[in-house]
Design an enzyme around this catalytic site. Structure first.
Site, PDB file in Angstrom:
ATOM      1  N   TYR A  40       4.782   5.272  82.065  1.00 31.13           N
ATOM      2  CA  TYR A  40       4.743   4.403  80.892  1.00 31.13           C
ATOM      3  C   TYR A  40       3.588   3.404  81.041  1.00 31.13           C
ATOM      4  CZ  TYR A  40       9.467   6.197  79.910  1.00 31.13           C
ATOM      5  OH  TYR A  40      10.549   7.002  79.664  1.00 31.13           O
ATOM      6  N   LEU A 185      13.751   5.584  62.710  1.00 34.22           N
ATOM      7  CA  LEU A 185      14.199   6.149  61.428  1.00 34.22           C
ATOM      8  C   LEU A 185      15.631   5.725  61.123  1.00 34.22           C
ATOM      9  CD1 LEU A 185      12.820   9.780  61.803  1.00 34.22           C
ATOM     10  CD2 LEU A 185      12.103   8.109  60.083  1.00 34.22           C
TER      11      LEU A 185
HETATM   12  N1  NAP Z   1      11.265  12.296  78.741  1.00 34.67           N
HETATM   13  C1  NAP Z   1      11.826  11.156  78.978  1.00 34.67           C
HETATM   14  O1  NAP Z   1      12.371  10.967  80.016  1.00 34.67           O
HETATM   15  C2  NAP Z   1      11.786  10.075  77.944  1.00 34.67           C
HETATM   16  C3  NAP Z   1      11.074  10.274  76.793  1.00 34.67           C
HETATM   17  C4  NAP Z   1      11.107   9.280  75.842  1.00 34.67           C
HETATM   18  C5  NAP Z   1      11.839   8.128  76.098  1.00 34.67           C
HETATM   19  N2  NAP Z   1      12.521   7.929  77.244  1.00 34.67           N
HETATM   20  C6  NAP Z   1      13.297   6.679  77.514  1.00 34.67           C
HETATM   21  O2  NAP Z   1      14.210   6.464  76.449  1.00 34.67           O
HETATM   22  C7  NAP Z   1      13.909   5.214  75.811  1.00 34.67           C
HETATM   23  C8  NAP Z   1      14.171   5.301  74.329  1.00 34.67           C
HETATM   24  O3  NAP Z   1      13.409   6.361  73.791  1.00 34.67           O
HETATM   25  P1  NAP Z   1      12.668   6.257  72.408  1.00 34.67           P
HETATM   26  O4  NAP Z   1      11.743   5.094  72.437  1.00 34.67           O
HETATM   27  O5  NAP Z   1      12.136   7.599  72.105  1.00 34.67           O
HETATM   28  O6  NAP Z   1      13.893   6.032  71.462  1.00 34.67           O
HETATM   29  P2  NAP Z   1      14.357   5.243  70.193  1.00 34.67           P
HETATM   30  O7  NAP Z   1      15.316   4.219  70.662  1.00 34.67           O
HETATM   31  O8  NAP Z   1      14.832   6.271  69.221  1.00 34.67           O
HETATM   32  O9  NAP Z   1      13.081   4.556  69.547  1.00 34.67           O
HETATM   33  C9  NAP Z   1      12.613   3.318  69.936  1.00 34.67           C
HETATM   34  C10 NAP Z   1      11.634   2.858  68.911  1.00 34.67           C
HETATM   35  O10 NAP Z   1      12.300   2.675  67.663  1.00 34.67           O
HETATM   36  C11 NAP Z   1      11.720   1.591  66.979  1.00 34.67           C
HETATM   37  N3  NAP Z   1      12.739   0.554  66.755  1.00 34.67           N
HETATM   38  C12 NAP Z   1      13.616   0.032  67.638  1.00 34.67           C
HETATM   39  N4  NAP Z   1      14.392  -0.912  67.065  1.00 34.67           N
HETATM   40  C13 NAP Z   1      13.972  -1.014  65.788  1.00 34.67           C
HETATM   41  C14 NAP Z   1      14.359  -1.801  64.689  1.00 34.67           C
HETATM   42  N5  NAP Z   1      15.355  -2.680  64.774  1.00 34.67           N
HETATM   43  N6  NAP Z   1      13.721  -1.615  63.499  1.00 34.67           N
HETATM   44  C15 NAP Z   1      12.737  -0.707  63.386  1.00 34.67           C
HETATM   45  N7  NAP Z   1      12.318   0.083  64.403  1.00 34.67           N
HETATM   46  C16 NAP Z   1      12.922  -0.067  65.580  1.00 34.67           C
HETATM   47  C17 NAP Z   1      10.580   1.068  67.830  1.00 34.67           C
HETATM   48  O11 NAP Z   1       9.408   1.764  67.423  1.00 34.67           O
HETATM   49  P3  NAP Z   1       7.985   0.990  67.313  1.00 34.67           P
HETATM   50  O12 NAP Z   1       7.619   0.667  68.712  1.00 34.67           O
HETATM   51  O13 NAP Z   1       7.119   2.047  66.677  1.00 34.67           O
HETATM   52  O14 NAP Z   1       8.184  -0.210  66.447  1.00 34.67           O
HETATM   53  C18 NAP Z   1      10.999   1.512  69.220  1.00 34.67           C
HETATM   54  O15 NAP Z   1       9.918   1.644  70.110  1.00 34.67           O
HETATM   55  C19 NAP Z   1      12.452   4.936  76.177  1.00 34.67           C
HETATM   56  O16 NAP Z   1      12.107   3.588  76.076  1.00 34.67           O
HETATM   57  C20 NAP Z   1      12.417   5.440  77.584  1.00 34.67           C
HETATM   58  O17 NAP Z   1      12.962   4.484  78.484  1.00 34.67           O
HETATM   59  C21 NAP Z   1      12.522   8.912  78.175  1.00 34.67           C
END
Ligand code: NAP
Length: 276
Positions: A40, A185
């Site tokens: 990251y 979303l």
């Molecule tokens: N392969 C892997 O192991 C892998 C891959 C991906 C993630 N992860 C882990 O899982 C965690 C979560 O994954 P993810 O970031 O894909 O999932 P997510 O929780 O579906 O998406 C997070 C994103 O949603 C948006 N968001 C969050 N709260 C919001 C709100 N109140 N209003 C509007 N938009 C909002 C933000 O996007 P914006 O930043 O665009 O505003 C945020 O970065 C990561 O941080 C990481 O630790 C692991």
């Protein structure tokens, strides 16, 4: 009871101060499970976490991941034990800790020597450098191999109202679900975040229509659905405002019957790749 964790993949999006504020807000709000990965922001997220946690570290459940080796212009998959040794050492150093509560192998394919990777992870656990062995994967065939080894303590996989594929997995291993907000979303911003490509198996038009029918507050329903399936729900946040909205939504009670009807209506798209 499902626990709320903090995903840190995007915490540096608005700079180091905001990243530190997100971490401090999470801890002050009682979040204990902090998830990161060496890749990251090319090691920077781990560094900021290590510098921010200080004495708090011992009260937290700290998870990181390795297996993606940074290259000059990106990264390459490298699950070779000698590389993983260096990757884990780097994570421990940046996170300023002697051990990780959970260490994931950050992907992999059936072409890897999976058993060599599994043996490597078991050794780290015996040596006390990691307390639990994790796999982060969306490939059913790889998940099956790891699960059959008996070594896997935790599976991280995407899970949300819009990506229910893991419901078809036949494994009984604690699940850390990432992506519950479907990249925003499933928040108040909803379809304003919808790109032309749609999301996962959803085409743009059908998803826009589905999002317009979601019960309110959608973020609370999204998190409640994830709570039902996951042991740890791991949303990401790139601002304190987003994190506070998530914490509030996680604590908001929803109408379980409305959620039942929503889950009965939404499709469980099947895995289409890497099944066998
Ligand atoms: N392969 C892997 O192991 C892998 C891959 C991906 C993630 N992860 C882990 O899982 C965690 C979560 O994954 P993810 O970031 O894909 O999932 P997510 O929780 O579906 O998406 C997070 C994103 O949603 C948006 N968001 C969050 N709260 C919001 C709100 N109140 N209003 C509007 N938009 C909002 C933000 O996007 P914006 O930043 O665009 O505003 C945020 O970065 C990561 O941080 C990481 O630790 C692991």
């Amino acid at each position: 009871m499902s626990e709320l964790g903090l995903g840190t993949m995007t915490i540096l999006k608005h700079g180091e101060n905001e990243a530190r504020n997100i971490l401090e807000t999470a801890i002050q709000s009682g979040i204990r499970h902090i998830d990161t990965a060496d890749v990251y922001a090319r090691h920077e997220v781990e560094r900021v976490i290590g510098e921010t946690l200080g004495q708090e570290r011992k009260n937290l459940f700290l998870a990181s991941k390795g297996g993606n080796e940074l290259t000059e212009d990106g990264m390459r998959w490298n699950p070779i034990p000698s590389y993983l040794d260096a990757a884990l050492e780097g994570s421990l150093e940046r996170l300023q800790t002697d051990y990780l509560d959970l260490y994931y192998i950050h992907g992999g394919t059936l072409e890897d020597d999976l058993d060599a990777t599994i043996e490597w992870a078991k050794k780290q656990k015996r040596d006390g450098l990691i307390r639990r062995i994790g796999l982060s994967s969306i490939r059913p065939n790889v998940i099956k191999h790891w699960a059959a080894s008996g070594a896997l303590d935790v599976l991280m996989t995407p899970y949300s109202l819009l990506d229910r594929r893991p419901e078809t997995l036949d494994v009984s291993i604690p699940i850390v679900g990432r992506g519950a907000l479907a990249k925003g979303l499933l928040t108040d911003e909803g379809a304003t975040r919808l790109g032309d490509k749609g999301f996962e198996a959803w085409r743009k038009e059908e998803l826009a229509s589905e999002l317009s029918m979601m019960p309110e507050p959608v973020q609370a329903y999204a998190l409640e659905a994830a709570k039902r399936f996951c042991d740890v729900v791991l949303p990401g946040a790139s601002s304190v405002k987003q994190l506070n909205e998530t914490i509030h939504a996680f604590e908001t009670e929803v109408d379980e019957e409305v959620l039942d009807r929503l889950l009965a209506r939404l499709p469980i798209h099947p895995y289409t790749k890497h099944v066998t």
